[in-house]
Design an enzyme around this catalytic site. Structure first.
Site, PDB file in Angstrom:
ATOM      1  N   HIS A 126     -21.820  -5.137 -71.640  1.00 34.59           N
ATOM      2  CA  HIS A 126     -23.077  -5.881 -72.306  1.00 34.59           C
ATOM      3  C   HIS A 126     -24.328  -5.252 -71.978  1.00 34.59           C
ATOM      4  CE1 HIS A 126     -23.364  -7.203 -67.669  1.00 34.59           C
ATOM      5  NE2 HIS A 126     -24.548  -6.902 -68.124  1.00 34.59           N
ATOM      6  N   ASP A 156     -15.631  -7.004 -70.092  1.00 36.21           N
ATOM      7  CA  ASP A 156     -16.852  -6.351 -70.009  1.00 36.21           C
ATOM      8  C   ASP A 156     -17.008  -5.112 -69.449  1.00 36.21           C
ATOM      9  OD1 ASP A 156     -19.748  -6.733 -70.419  1.00 36.21           O
ATOM     10  OD2 ASP A 156     -20.142  -7.632 -68.495  1.00 36.21           O
ATOM     11  N   SER A 233     -26.382  -3.970 -63.164  1.00 36.04           N
ATOM     12  CA  SER A 233     -25.046  -4.191 -64.071  1.00 36.04           C
ATOM     13  C   SER A 233     -24.387  -2.992 -64.443  1.00 36.04           C
ATOM     14  CB  SER A 233     -25.353  -4.766 -65.480  1.00 36.04           C
ATOM     15  OG  SER A 233     -25.704  -6.126 -65.098  1.00 36.04           O
TER      16      SER A 233
END
Length: 481
Positions: A126, A156, A233
């Site tokens: 993402h 992911d 992230s």
């Protein structure tokens, strides 16, 4: 003389009367006053050891050995201009008029972890999804343009590559060996604050929080209370030995910032995905072919299970690996290759370590009795073939699966996109790069193999239906002879 005798007698009587009165009072009326005098006691103190003063864990080695291998990932993407009609009354008189928005540049940022000295980097899908340009900034502020090697929405995870040598990197640790309460570090770039290190403990394992919307998405997160914020992230979760045990991916928050818990993809999944993307360009997903659910108290009571354990099989799919091995509906999976599984997330994590064609030992419980099976895992097409990215080339075109974002924007549930077009039947038929094929000969296309199969089986003409990225529908017809 008589007076003296009378006085003496009176004195004797009075004295006698007084004696009698004192005797009578002491005998019948006087109450003794009882006074309690406390005896002084010496207090005895138990000699107890002082409360243990546990020393804080020394995390300096883990921090220093990992911070140089964590990078800042900066991305930019162009939002395509959209065309839409103006006032319909004006169109009636003056013909079609269009208003066009100017393309907009969107920028984002995240983190990544260097996995090898020659520049392979892992991050979250993402972070780089739909990016036109990816830049990697090292801890020493050097900046490189990154190449996207491959990405996997189901976990992911994405892999990047920069052209540089002798880089510091992290080695994978054993995420399966993590224990609840074990200290870990989160290393990343929250809020553009480069090289930030936070500490916490492992709060839970195999956590499913329902954020991965990809088809067949896998969630088996390591939950920690290490502070993670936007920008973290794709960053590293490391143990006290400075080994990579997870990739920080999400936070539990109602505000958009850290409020207590963060979640990381375990290294056991990351390592396999990275290896697949480097070798084949896409992940080799192995499947049992079962519909599963957690064993709850209600399930145990309904199906008369003797214990609340394992993963319940609601249905075994036809022509699946599980059916071929002899596993049946209402069986309960207890372990995979000796590793106990007590939730769907744990089962998915264990199976996700494998590729199609791998043989795993599945211990199930049937009629409350254990039974072991050897299962040869299959891919989503029902066979054991390894699918390479080069297999996505057909009829002079190269294809890619649609991202979740593209599906959402175009309101599609399936389809493949043409990413490159050379000489061939598709180009001759008028298809363009960027065109999304949704159906061929009225059959839905979910993957490139579907497209190949339908076209190869077609007799005579081929009808392709789909739309362009701006939502404009189109169809094409060509012959295979």
């Amino acid at each position: 003389m008589k007076d003296y005798k009378r006085i003496g007698l009176t004195f004797v009587v009075a004295l006698f009367s007084a004696f009698i009165a004192v005797w009578a009072y002491n005998t019948f009326f006087a109450k003794p006053q009882i006074v309690t005098v406390p005896q002084e006691q010496s207090i005895r103190y138990a000699s107890l050891p002082s409360a243990p003063q546990g020393e804080a864990p020394d995390l300096t080695y883990a921090a220093e050995s990992s911070v140089h291998a964590v990078v800042h990932v900066k991305v930019s993407s162009t939002q395509q201009a959209r065309q839409f009609h103006s006032n319909p009354f004006y169109e009636w008189f003056y013909g079609d008029r269009y208003q066009q928005q100017q393309p907009q540049i969107r920028q984002g940022a995240g983190s990544g972890v260097i996995l090898s000295s020659d520049g392979y980097i892992v991050t979250n899908n993402h972070v780089i999804d739909d990016a036109d340009d990816i830049q990697v900034v090292l801890n020493d502020n050097r900046q490189f343009e990154a190449q996207l090697i491959g990405a996997d929405p189901t976990t992911d995870i994405a892999v990047l590559k920069i052209d540089e040598k002798n880089l510091p990197f992290l080695k994978f640790g054993n995420s399966d060996a993590l224990k609840l309460g074990e200290w870990v570090l989160a290393v990343g770039n929250p809020f553009e604050l480069t090289s930030t290190v936070t500490a916490g403990i492992v709060s839970a394992k195999s956590r499913n929080i329902g954020i991965n919307r990809a088809d067949m998405g896998i969630e088996s997160f390591i939950q920690t209370d290490a502070a993670v914020n936007p920008g973290n992230s794709g960053g590293a979760l490391v143990n006290m030995n400075g080994e990579l045990v997870g990739i920080n991916t999400a936070i539990a928050s109602r505000t958009g910032s850290y409020t207590g818990y963060s979640f990381a993809v375990p290294a056991s999944i990351v390592a396999k995905v990275v290896d697949d993307l480097k070798q084949y360009g896409q992940v080799q997903r192995a499947l049992l072919g079962v519909n599963i659910g957690d064993v709850t108290a209600e399930v145990a009571e309904e199906y008369k299970l003797d214990k609340i354990e394992g993963v319940f099989i609601g249905k075994v799919n036809e022509n699946s690996a599980a059916e071929e091995a002899g596993i049946e509906n209402e069986d309960v999976i207890i372990s995979v290759d000796g590793v106990k599984v007590n939730s769907t997330a744990q089962l998915q994590e264990q199976i996700s370590k494998h590729r199609p064609g791998d043989v795993v030992k599945i211990l199930i419980k049937r009629d409350n009795k254990p039974k072991q099976f050897e299962v040869t895992l299959r891919n989503m097409h029902g066979d054991t073939e390894i699918i390479k990215a080069s297999d996505n080339i057909f009829l002079g075109a190269k294809f890619d699966e649609l991202s979740d974002k593209e599906k959402y924007q175009l309101r599609l549930s399936h389809g493949i996109k043409i990413t490159n077009l050379d000489k061939g039947k598709l180009k001759d038929a008028g298809l363009k790069e960027g065109f999304i094929i949704t159906d061929v000969n009225k059959e839905a296309v979910n993957a490139v193999n579907d497209f190949k199969r339908i076209v190869s089986q077609a007799k005579g003409g081929v009808l392709i239906e789909g739309l362009y990225s701006n939502g404009e529908p189109a169809y094409f017809v060509f012959g295979m002879n």
